[in-house]
Design a protein around this motif. Structure first.
Motif, PDB file in Angstrom:
ATOM      1  N   LYS A 279      -2.925   2.018  -3.690  1.00 57.15           N
ATOM      2  CA  LYS A 279      -2.434   3.447  -3.940  1.00 57.15           C
ATOM      3  C   LYS A 279      -3.027   4.339  -3.110  1.00 57.15           C
ATOM      4  CE  LYS A 279      -0.567   2.582  -8.610  1.00 57.15           C
ATOM      5  NZ  LYS A 279       0.685   3.223  -8.249  1.00 57.15           N
ATOM      6  N   ILE A 280      -4.514   4.366  -2.870  1.00 52.46           N
ATOM      7  CA  ILE A 280      -5.114   5.152  -2.372  1.00 52.46           C
ATOM      8  C   ILE A 280      -4.728   5.012  -0.702  1.00 52.46           C
ATOM      9  CG2 ILE A 280      -7.361   5.700  -1.413  1.00 52.46           C
ATOM     10  CD1 ILE A 280      -8.387   4.814  -4.026  1.00 52.46           C
ATOM     11  N   VAL A 281      -4.804   3.824  -0.052  1.00 48.18           N
ATOM     12  CA  VAL A 281      -4.287   3.731   1.287  1.00 48.18           C
ATOM     13  C   VAL A 281      -2.787   4.115   1.350  1.00 48.18           C
ATOM     14  CG1 VAL A 281      -4.037   2.078   3.272  1.00 48.18           C
ATOM     15  CG2 VAL A 281      -6.156   1.973   1.605  1.00 48.18           C
ATOM     16  N   VAL A 282      -2.032   3.535   0.914  1.00 46.02           N
ATOM     17  CA  VAL A 282      -0.544   3.652   1.047  1.00 46.02           C
ATOM     18  C   VAL A 282      -0.091   5.174   0.580  1.00 46.02           C
ATOM     19  CG1 VAL A 282       1.706   2.615   0.646  1.00 46.02           C
ATOM     20  CG2 VAL A 282      -0.217   1.464   1.236  1.00 46.02           C
ATOM     21  N   GLU A 283      -0.277   5.374  -0.643  1.00 47.08           N
ATOM     22  CA  GLU A 283       0.517   6.407  -1.316  1.00 47.08           C
ATOM     23  C   GLU A 283      -0.310   7.897  -0.903  1.00 47.08           C
ATOM     24  OE1 GLU A 283       1.176   6.022  -5.506  1.00 47.08           O
ATOM     25  OE2 GLU A 283       2.127   4.053  -4.977  1.00 47.08           O
ATOM     26  N   GLN A 284      -1.640   7.804  -0.830  1.00 43.44           N
ATOM     27  CA  GLN A 284      -2.672   9.092  -0.816  1.00 43.44           C
ATOM     28  C   GLN A 284      -2.656   9.257   0.834  1.00 43.44           C
ATOM     29  OE1 GLN A 284      -6.252   8.814  -2.736  1.00 43.44           O
ATOM     30  NE2 GLN A 284      -6.434  10.972  -3.079  1.00 43.44           N
ATOM     31  N   HIS A 285      -2.905   8.340   1.604  1.00 46.19           N
ATOM     32  CA  HIS A 285      -2.952   8.283   2.888  1.00 46.19           C
ATOM     33  C   HIS A 285      -1.895   8.048   3.725  1.00 46.19           C
ATOM     34  CE1 HIS A 285      -7.283   8.353   1.379  1.00 46.19           C
ATOM     35  NE2 HIS A 285      -7.644   9.098   2.620  1.00 46.19           N
ATOM     36  N   GLY A 286      -0.925   7.567   3.241  1.00 41.33           N
ATOM     37  CA  GLY A 286       0.404   7.204   4.179  1.00 41.33           C
ATOM     38  C   GLY A 286      -0.167   6.193   5.083  1.00 41.33           C
ATOM     39  N   GLY A 287      -0.813   5.210   4.715  1.00 41.86           N
ATOM     40  CA  GLY A 287      -1.358   4.187   5.699  1.00 41.86           C
ATOM     41  C   GLY A 287      -0.716   2.799   5.072  1.00 41.86           C
ATOM     42  N   LYS A 288      -1.497   1.731   5.621  1.00 41.36           N
ATOM     43  CA  LYS A 288      -1.073   0.331   5.308  1.00 41.36           C
ATOM     44  C   LYS A 288      -2.490  -0.411   4.944  1.00 41.36           C
ATOM     45  CE  LYS A 288       2.549   0.237   8.780  1.00 41.36           C
ATOM     46  NZ  LYS A 288       3.074  -0.472   9.896  1.00 41.36           N
ATOM     47  N   LEU A 289      -2.129  -1.329   3.960  1.00 37.61           N
ATOM     48  CA  LEU A 289      -3.051  -2.222   3.523  1.00 37.61           C
ATOM     49  C   LEU A 289      -2.610  -3.767   3.537  1.00 37.61           C
ATOM     50  CD1 LEU A 289      -5.978  -2.891   2.488  1.00 37.61           C
ATOM     51  CD2 LEU A 289      -5.242  -2.237   0.146  1.00 37.61           C
ATOM     52  N   HIS A 290      -3.129  -4.477   4.161  1.00 38.18           N
ATOM     53  CA  HIS A 290      -2.516  -5.892   4.283  1.00 38.18           C
ATOM     54  C   HIS A 290      -3.523  -7.076   4.489  1.00 38.18           C
ATOM     55  CE1 HIS A 290      -1.965  -5.656   8.678  1.00 38.18           C
ATOM     56  NE2 HIS A 290      -1.805  -4.448   8.466  1.00 38.18           N
ATOM     57  N   TYR A 291      -3.197  -8.300   4.379  1.00 35.80           N
ATOM     58  CA  TYR A 291      -4.397  -9.207   4.515  1.00 35.80           C
ATOM     59  C   TYR A 291      -3.771 -10.376   5.033  1.00 35.80           C
ATOM     60  CZ  TYR A 291      -2.075 -10.942   0.205  1.00 35.80           C
ATOM     61  OH  TYR A 291      -1.029 -11.557  -0.395  1.00 35.80           O
ATOM     62  N   HIS A 292      -4.952 -11.226   5.359  1.00 33.98           N
ATOM     63  CA  HIS A 292      -4.434 -12.717   5.653  1.00 33.98           C
ATOM     64  C   HIS A 292      -5.490 -13.336   4.871  1.00 33.98           C
ATOM     65  CE1 HIS A 292      -2.515 -10.616   8.935  1.00 33.98           C
ATOM     66  NE2 HIS A 292      -3.597 -10.032   9.381  1.00 33.98           N
ATOM     67  N   SER A 293      -5.108 -14.749   4.475  1.00 35.43           N
ATOM     68  CA  SER A 293      -6.359 -15.526   3.889  1.00 35.43           C
ATOM     69  C   SER A 293      -5.783 -17.051   3.803  1.00 35.43           C
ATOM     70  CB  SER A 293      -6.341 -15.249   2.428  1.00 35.43           C
ATOM     71  OG  SER A 293      -7.108 -15.863   1.536  1.00 35.43           O
ATOM     72  N   ILE A 294      -6.905 -17.731   3.804  1.00 31.59           N
ATOM     73  CA  ILE A 294      -6.836 -19.331   4.062  1.00 31.59           C
ATOM     74  C   ILE A 294      -7.813 -19.925   3.149  1.00 31.59           C
ATOM     75  CG2 ILE A 294      -6.990 -21.303   5.513  1.00 31.59           C
ATOM     76  CD1 ILE A 294      -6.333 -19.444   7.961  1.00 31.59           C
ATOM     77  N   VAL A 295      -7.254 -20.847   2.050  1.00 32.48           N
ATOM     78  CA  VAL A 295      -8.149 -21.385   1.214  1.00 32.48           C
ATOM     79  C   VAL A 295      -9.350 -22.118   1.686  1.00 32.48           C
ATOM     80  CG1 VAL A 295      -8.425 -22.855  -0.598  1.00 32.48           C
ATOM     81  CG2 VAL A 295      -6.153 -21.529  -0.574  1.00 32.48           C
ATOM     82  N   GLU A 296     -10.605 -21.993   1.251  1.00 34.58           N
ATOM     83  CA  GLU A 296     -11.684 -22.528   1.796  1.00 34.58           C
ATOM     84  C   GLU A 296     -12.236 -21.876   2.985  1.00 34.58           C
ATOM     85  OE1 GLU A 296     -13.956 -23.849   0.068  1.00 34.58           O
ATOM     86  OE2 GLU A 296     -12.612 -23.809  -1.941  1.00 34.58           O
ATOM     87  N   SER A 297     -11.395 -20.971   3.818  1.00 32.70           N
ATOM     88  CA  SER A 297     -11.904 -20.272   4.873  1.00 32.70           C
ATOM     89  C   SER A 297     -12.282 -18.968   4.889  1.00 32.70           C
ATOM     90  CB  SER A 297     -10.737 -20.666   6.032  1.00 32.70           C
ATOM     91  OG  SER A 297     -10.824 -21.997   6.302  1.00 32.70           O
ATOM     92  N   GLY A 298     -11.590 -18.122   4.009  1.00 29.50           N
ATOM     93  CA  GLY A 298     -11.816 -16.686   3.843  1.00 29.50           C
ATOM     94  C   GLY A 298     -10.586 -15.926   3.951  1.00 29.50           C
ATOM     95  N   THR A 299     -10.614 -14.653   3.757  1.00 30.24           N
ATOM     96  CA  THR A 299      -9.840 -13.582   3.999  1.00 30.24           C
ATOM     97  C   THR A 299     -10.256 -12.219   4.692  1.00 30.24           C
ATOM     98  OG1 THR A 299      -9.407 -14.094   1.294  1.00 30.24           O
ATOM     99  CG2 THR A 299      -8.755 -12.170   2.358  1.00 30.24           C
ATOM    100  N   GLU A 300      -9.067 -11.674   5.334  1.00 29.06           N
ATOM    101  CA  GLU A 300      -9.469 -10.635   6.132  1.00 29.06           C
ATOM    102  C   GLU A 300      -8.433  -9.567   5.371  1.00 29.06           C
ATOM    103  OE1 GLU A 300      -9.931  -9.144  10.527  1.00 29.06           O
ATOM    104  OE2 GLU A 300      -7.868 -10.025  10.239  1.00 29.06           O
ATOM    105  N   PHE A 301      -9.106  -8.321   5.124  1.00 33.01           N
ATOM    106  CA  PHE A 301      -8.166  -7.256   4.918  1.00 33.01           C
ATOM    107  C   PHE A 301      -8.045  -6.475   5.834  1.00 33.01           C
ATOM    108  CE2 PHE A 301      -8.903  -8.614   0.391  1.00 33.01           C
ATOM    109  CZ  PHE A 301      -7.721  -8.336  -0.233  1.00 33.01           C
ATOM    110  N   VAL A 302      -6.916  -5.479   6.096  1.00 32.36           N
ATOM    111  CA  VAL A 302      -6.601  -4.847   7.250  1.00 32.36           C
ATOM    112  C   VAL A 302      -6.351  -3.477   6.678  1.00 32.36           C
ATOM    113  CG1 VAL A 302      -5.584  -4.226   9.466  1.00 32.36           C
ATOM    114  CG2 VAL A 302      -5.979  -6.540   8.734  1.00 32.36           C
ATOM    115  N   ILE A 303      -7.178  -2.568   6.965  1.00 36.44           N
ATOM    116  CA  ILE A 303      -6.798  -0.984   6.403  1.00 36.44           C
ATOM    117  C   ILE A 303      -6.241  -0.115   7.532  1.00 36.44           C
ATOM    118  CG2 ILE A 303      -7.587   1.027   5.462  1.00 36.44           C
ATOM    119  CD1 ILE A 303      -9.976  -1.044   4.166  1.00 36.44           C
ATOM    120  N   GLU A 304      -5.065   0.464   7.470  1.00 41.30           N
ATOM    121  CA  GLU A 304      -4.682   1.431   8.599  1.00 41.30           C
ATOM    122  C   GLU A 304      -4.492   2.810   8.105  1.00 41.30           C
ATOM    123  OE1 GLU A 304      -1.539  -0.290  11.052  1.00 41.30           O
ATOM    124  OE2 GLU A 304      -1.978  -2.318  10.128  1.00 41.30           O
ATOM    125  N   ILE A 305      -5.145   3.742   8.668  1.00 41.17           N
ATOM    126  CA  ILE A 305      -5.236   4.974   8.274  1.00 41.17           C
ATOM    127  C   ILE A 305      -4.671   5.819   9.347  1.00 41.17           C
ATOM    128  CG2 ILE A 305      -6.391   7.054   7.110  1.00 41.17           C
ATOM    129  CD1 ILE A 305      -6.008   4.756   5.239  1.00 41.17           C
TER     130      ILE A 305
END
Length: 199
Positions: free
Chosen positions: A161-187
């Motif tokens: 909500k903070i990223v998308v609604e309050q800032h008009g940005g994007k919040l997405h991610y990529h994740s692989i089991v037992e390898s890790g996760t990456e979150f991407v914040i775009e403002i």
């Protein structure tokens, strides 16, 4: 105290021009105790690749809360993965072999850059990763994978909500089991309303 003040920005309810690096670093300082070595894992290394960014028009306090939520989840995911490894090694005995993945050190990578008039912040861990079932509910309010009493299930929902609604940005991610996760914040870099500069 300065780090806590930078993180909270309690006196800044309006959109302001702020330094993203200061916000991330204040969160890392507050989480320093969680990054230290434990019995089942070595210290979590934080690898920062900061590019020079223009000052960002944002709500500094809420955005720092997004960084906090994502970094706490990254630490939790790393601890879950290393705890699993520790249990597997114990069951396998002293002669259990380490694969390349098992011998790597726990890490969080933080990078940022400007792309298409947005500041892009990437936070990547080499934790336990997420299954498809978890991904399907990730931003749902009150959804959590943590034991009862250890998580509200609101962190990522609020962050979205903070990223998308309050800032008009994007919040997405990529994740692989037992390898890790990456979150991407775009403002977005700029907004039409008048701003004051954060102290």
């Amino acid at each position: 105290m300065l780090s806590l003040r930078t993180f909270s920005r309690l006196d800044e309810a309006e959109r302001k021009v702020a330094n993203i690096h200061e916000g991330i670093d204040s969160v890392l300082l507050l989480l320093q105790h969680r990054l230290k070595a434990k019995t089942d894992r070595s210290e979590i290394k934080v690898i920062k690749n900061y590019e020079q960014l223009p000052a960002l028009e944002c709500y500094p306090g809420p955005l720092n809360q997004v960084f906090m939520n994502i970094l706490v989840n990254a630490i939790d995911a790393i601890e879950a993965r290393w705890s699993n490894r520790s249990n597997q090694k114990h069951k396998g005995g002293i002669t259990a072999l380490l694969t390349n993945a098992e011998s790597e050190s726990p890490q969080i990578h933080i990078s940022n850059h400007v792309q298409d008039q947005h500041v892009v912040i990437r936070i990547r861990d080499n934790g336990i990763g997420m299954t498809e079932a978890i991904k399907a509910k990730l931003f749902d309010p009150f959804f959590t994978t943590k034991p009862v009493g250890q998580g509200t299930g609101l962190g990522l929902s609020i962050s979205y909500k903070i990223v998308v609604e309050q800032h008009g940005g994007k919040l997405h991610y990529h994740s692989i089991v037992e390898s890790g996760t990456e979150f991407v914040i775009e403002i977005p870099l700029h907004h039409s309303n008048n701003l004051t500069h954060a102290a």
